[in-house]
Write a protein that holds these residues in place. Structure first.
Motif, PDB file in Angstrom:
ATOM      1  N   PRO A  56       0.747  -1.414   0.210  1.00 53.09           N
ATOM      2  CA  PRO A  56      -0.133  -0.081   0.125  1.00 53.09           C
ATOM      3  C   PRO A  56       0.762   1.342  -0.086  1.00 53.09           C
ATOM      4  CG  PRO A  56       0.079  -1.091   2.071  1.00 53.09           C
ATOM      5  CD  PRO A  56       0.620  -1.967   1.360  1.00 53.09           C
ATOM      6  N   LEU A  58       0.948   5.309   1.186  1.00 52.89           N
ATOM      7  CA  LEU A  58       0.371   6.237   2.240  1.00 52.89           C
ATOM      8  C   LEU A  58       0.473   7.823   1.772  1.00 52.89           C
ATOM      9  CD1 LEU A  58      -1.404   6.728   4.882  1.00 52.89           C
ATOM     10  CD2 LEU A  58       0.881   6.596   6.064  1.00 52.89           C
ATOM     11  N   THR A  82      -4.011   4.900   0.611  1.00 51.51           N
ATOM     12  CA  THR A  82      -4.861   5.458   1.794  1.00 51.51           C
ATOM     13  C   THR A  82      -4.296   6.988   1.899  1.00 51.51           C
ATOM     14  OG1 THR A  82      -4.824   3.242   3.163  1.00 51.51           O
ATOM     15  CG2 THR A  82      -4.986   5.416   4.391  1.00 51.51           C
ATOM     16  N   SER A  83      -5.284   7.788   1.733  1.00 59.58           N
ATOM     17  CA  SER A  83      -5.200   9.422   1.831  1.00 59.58           C
ATOM     18  C   SER A  83      -5.780   9.788   3.194  1.00 59.58           C
ATOM     19  CB  SER A  83      -5.849   9.730   0.813  1.00 59.58           C
ATOM     20  OG  SER A  83      -5.155   9.466  -0.534  1.00 59.58           O
ATOM     21  N   ASN A 102      -9.009   4.977  -0.338  1.00 60.24           N
ATOM     22  CA  ASN A 102      -9.401   4.765   0.936  1.00 60.24           C
ATOM     23  C   ASN A 102      -8.952   6.318   1.599  1.00 60.24           C
ATOM     24  OD1 ASN A 102      -9.854   4.058   3.648  1.00 60.24           O
ATOM     25  ND2 ASN A 102      -7.944   3.290   3.965  1.00 60.24           N
ATOM     26  N   ILE A 104      -9.264   8.880   4.599  1.00 56.13           N
ATOM     27  CA  ILE A 104      -9.572   8.911   5.975  1.00 56.13           C
ATOM     28  C   ILE A 104      -9.413  10.451   6.391  1.00 56.13           C
ATOM     29  CG2 ILE A 104      -8.728   7.886   8.282  1.00 56.13           C
ATOM     30  CD1 ILE A 104      -7.875   5.618   6.927  1.00 56.13           C
ATOM     31  N   LEU A 115      -5.245   5.174  11.939  1.00 53.63           N
ATOM     32  CA  LEU A 115      -5.355   3.854  11.074  1.00 53.63           C
ATOM     33  C   LEU A 115      -5.960   2.730  12.068  1.00 53.63           C
ATOM     34  CD1 LEU A 115      -1.834   3.835   9.199  1.00 53.63           C
ATOM     35  CD2 LEU A 115      -4.161   4.422   8.008  1.00 53.63           C
TER      36      LEU A 115
END
Length: 204
Positions: A56, A58, A82-83, A102, A104, A115
């Motif tokens: 992944p 980030l 994932t942001s 994703n 957040i 997380l």
């Protein structure tokens, strides 16, 4: 890109400039920038990141998604991204624009809490665009040292910054620092700072 797509992109850019500046007026210290990063600057950041590693990715401080879009344009699977965005309005916009990413709404400085994974998730690359120059240098180094605990072997951390010297000094034995060339079409001109695991060969 056809003419219509180009016009749509230009309109989105103008809207983002207005929204970004409005948020900056309300809280300039939190924003740290007066305008969204240029597409060229965001593409430079993505090219400097170790997205080719498995795992992944980030994104910290994505704002309105310039770097997110550059990741997707570079062929990164949105399911890998994932942001984490602190501003509620920006986070809502990101979710609308990039439904497969994703997104957040949370604190990029406290990954364990945001997380909720107990530190278990490790990343191929971390792309960082949160203002930190108000913090003492020792705090910046401690923050990046914690991020490096979240990187997979060979992964790096890239940072957008207008500073002409590294915002975070190298930590011997943990990470080294290099930079991209200056991106002159950004407002203001800026570099991408690249933090690589100690002894690793940087991408550039």
């Amino acid at each position: 890109m056809d003419a219509r797509m180009g016009q749509d992109a230009a309109r989105e850019r103008r809207r983002d400039l207005a929204r970004f500046f409005g948020t900056w007026v309300r809280n300039p210290i939190k924003m740290g920038a007066v305008a969204p990063s240029s597409a060229h600057y965001c593409a430079t950041m993505v090219a400097s990141a170790t997205t080719g590693l498995d795992g992944p990715i980030l994104e910290l401080g994505p704002g309105l998604g310039c770097v997110t879009r550059a990741l997707l344009d570079a062929g990164v699977d949105p399911g890998r991204i994932t942001s984490i965005e602190y501003d509620a309005e920006f986070a809502r916009t990101l979710k609308e624009r990039f439904p497969a990413v994703n997104v957040i709404r949370g604190d990029g400085f406290d990954l364990d809490a945001t997380l909720g994974d107990g530190g278990a998730t490790t990343f191929a690359a971390i792309l960082f665009a949160i203002p930190i120059v108000k913090f003492p240098q020792a705090e910046r180094q401690a923050l990046f040292s914690r991020y490096f605990e979240r990187l997979r072997p060979g992964g790096n951390l890239t940072q957008l910054s207008y500073l002409w010297k590294p915002p975070v000094k190298a930590v011997p034995g943990l990470f080294d620092v290099s930079s991209s060339d200056i991106v002159w079409d950004n407002i203001p001109p800026a570099r991408v700072w690249i933090y690589s695991q100690a002894g690793a060969r940087p991408l550039h």
